[in-house]
Design an enzyme around this catalytic site. Structure first.
Site, short mmCIF file in Angstrom:
data_model
loop_
_atom_site.label_atom_id
_atom_site.label_comp_id
_atom_site.label_asym_id
_atom_site.label_seq_id
_atom_site.Cartn_x
_atom_site.Cartn_y
_atom_site.Cartn_z
N ARG A 18 0.85 -1.19 0.00
CA ARG A 18 0.00 0.00 0.00
C ARG A 18 0.88 1.23 0.00
O ARG A 18 1.83 1.32 0.78
CB ARG A 18 -0.93 0.01 1.23
CG ARG A 18 -2.02 -1.04 1.14
CD ARG A 18 -2.97 -1.00 2.30
NE ARG A 18 -4.01 -2.03 2.13
CZ ARG A 18 -5.19 -1.79 1.59
NH1 ARG A 18 -5.50 -0.57 1.16
NH2 ARG A 18 -6.08 -2.76 1.46
N PHE A 21 -1.23 6.75 -1.87
CA PHE A 21 -2.47 7.07 -2.57
C PHE A 21 -3.24 5.85 -3.07
O PHE A 21 -4.23 6.00 -3.76
CB PHE A 21 -2.18 7.99 -3.76
CG PHE A 21 -1.52 9.28 -3.36
CD1 PHE A 21 -2.15 10.15 -2.50
CD2 PHE A 21 -0.27 9.60 -3.84
CE1 PHE A 21 -1.55 11.34 -2.13
CE2 PHE A 21 0.35 10.78 -3.47
CZ PHE A 21 -0.29 11.66 -2.61
N GLY A 22 -2.76 4.67 -2.75
CA GLY A 22 -3.51 3.54 -3.28
C GLY A 22 -2.92 2.20 -2.90
O GLY A 22 -1.97 2.11 -2.11
N THR A 23 -3.50 1.18 -3.48
CA THR A 23 -3.10 -0.20 -3.22
C THR A 23 -2.31 -0.72 -4.40
O THR A 23 -2.62 -0.42 -5.55
CB THR A 23 -4.34 -1.06 -2.99
OG1 THR A 23 -5.14 -0.46 -1.97
CG2 THR A 23 -3.96 -2.46 -2.55
N LYS A 39 -0.51 -0.09 -9.53
CA LYS A 39 -0.93 0.80 -8.46
C LYS A 39 -2.34 1.29 -8.78
O LYS A 39 -2.56 1.94 -9.80
CB LYS A 39 0.03 1.98 -8.31
CG LYS A 39 -0.33 2.91 -7.15
CD LYS A 39 0.62 4.10 -7.04
CE LYS A 39 1.87 3.75 -6.33
NZ LYS A 39 2.66 4.97 -5.98
N ASP A 133 11.58 13.76 -2.30
CA ASP A 133 11.17 12.90 -1.18
C ASP A 133 12.01 11.62 -1.17
O ASP A 133 11.48 10.51 -1.05
CB ASP A 133 9.68 12.57 -1.26
CG ASP A 133 9.13 12.00 0.05
OD1 ASP A 133 9.78 12.19 1.10
OD2 ASP A 133 8.07 11.36 0.03
#
Length: 275
Positions: A18, A21-23, A39, A133
């Site tokens: 995960r 913003f999503g799985t 994704k 990041d």
């Protein structure tokens, strides 16, 4: 969303992770039998404008940067009213963070990882894209153990002399100039990479705190130390590179290209004295 994937010859398999913003699922390309990662993002959950911007950034910048041996490759993007599906290169589920947690790295292993990370960042920066990041959680490995930089949701283009601004990143890894609220350049990625290297060699971050605010204060002070308890056996060359990457003065901080040319990287982390 499933029918859109099937129409494009992909079949979702098991969930493997995960993200923000999503799985993430393993998926198979039905015609070739090749495995990929998928994704799947529910756009209805993204009410924040910043999150929506990140959602647009990731496939855009990954497409611009692909292919590169050390950047996660993107293959397809499928849009639906409520969902976005990004088909990506399949990597091991364990990130660099998972590899660091059990024990610090020998210098040769750390140098190999750092060289690949710097190669990826030098490529990004040549194309005027900053990741913004960099952290161990966003560094994956493929089946051949090649490092792959992932998660470009916070990336930004800085071409045509544009500066960057805005507080993005993760407490332990963010550069001080980001926290101070002014404009900054792509060397924020070099600072973050230096923090990653410090953690690989010692098992702990260079700047500590009991809360995000305390960590930020320590980052801004940028009092870089090498405690004997964790750095006794670390070579002078490795420490020299760390000082030049985790350098508060941006004008003196190495670029990604310059860091690639450092003797410690060039020697593959061999413990030799600086000339």
């Amino acid at each position: 969303m499933e029918h859109i994937l099937q129409n494009n010859h992909y079949q979702l398999c098991d969930e493997i992770g995960r993200g923000r913003f999503g799985t993430i699922f393993r998926c198979i390309h039905l015609l070739s039998g090749q495995l990929f990662a998928c994704k799947l993002i529910d756009k209805r959950l993204l009410s924040d404008p910043t999150d929506r911007s990140c959602l647009q950034n990731e496939p855009k910048y990954m497409s611009l940067l692909s292919p590169h041996p050390n950047i996660l490759q993107i293959f397809h993007v499928f849009h639906h009213d409520h969902f976005l599906c990004i088909v990506l290169e399949l990597c091991h589920p364990h990130t660099l963070l998972d590899r660091i947690l059990p024990r610090p790295f020998p210098e040769a292993e750390a140098a190999s990882v750092m060289k690949q990370l710097l190669e990826a960042l030098a490529h990004c920066h040549r194309l005027r894209i900053a990741h913004r990041d960099i952290k161990p959680d966003n560094l994956l490995f493929d089946s051949a153990n090649n490092l792959k930089v992932a998660d470009f949701g916070s990336a930004q283009w800085f071409g045509d002399g544009r500066s960057m601004s805005g507080v993005v990143g993760t407490p332990y890894y963010v550069a001080p100039e980001v926290l101070l609220g002014g404009d900054y350049n792509e060397k924020v990625d070099v600072w973050s990479s230096g923090v990653v290297l410090y953690i690989m060699l010692s098992g702990v971050p260079p700047f500590h705190g009991e809360s995000a605010a305390e960590i930020f204060e320590a980052v801004v002070r940028a009092n870089l130390r090498f405690p004997p308890s964790t750095f006794r056996s670390t070579s002078p060359s490795a420490k020299d590179l760390l000082r030049k990457m985790i350098c508060r003065d941006v004008s003196r901080r190495l670029s990604a290209e310059q860091a690639l040319g450092h003797p410690w990287i060039q020697s593959g982390g061999e413990k030799r004295d600086l000339m």
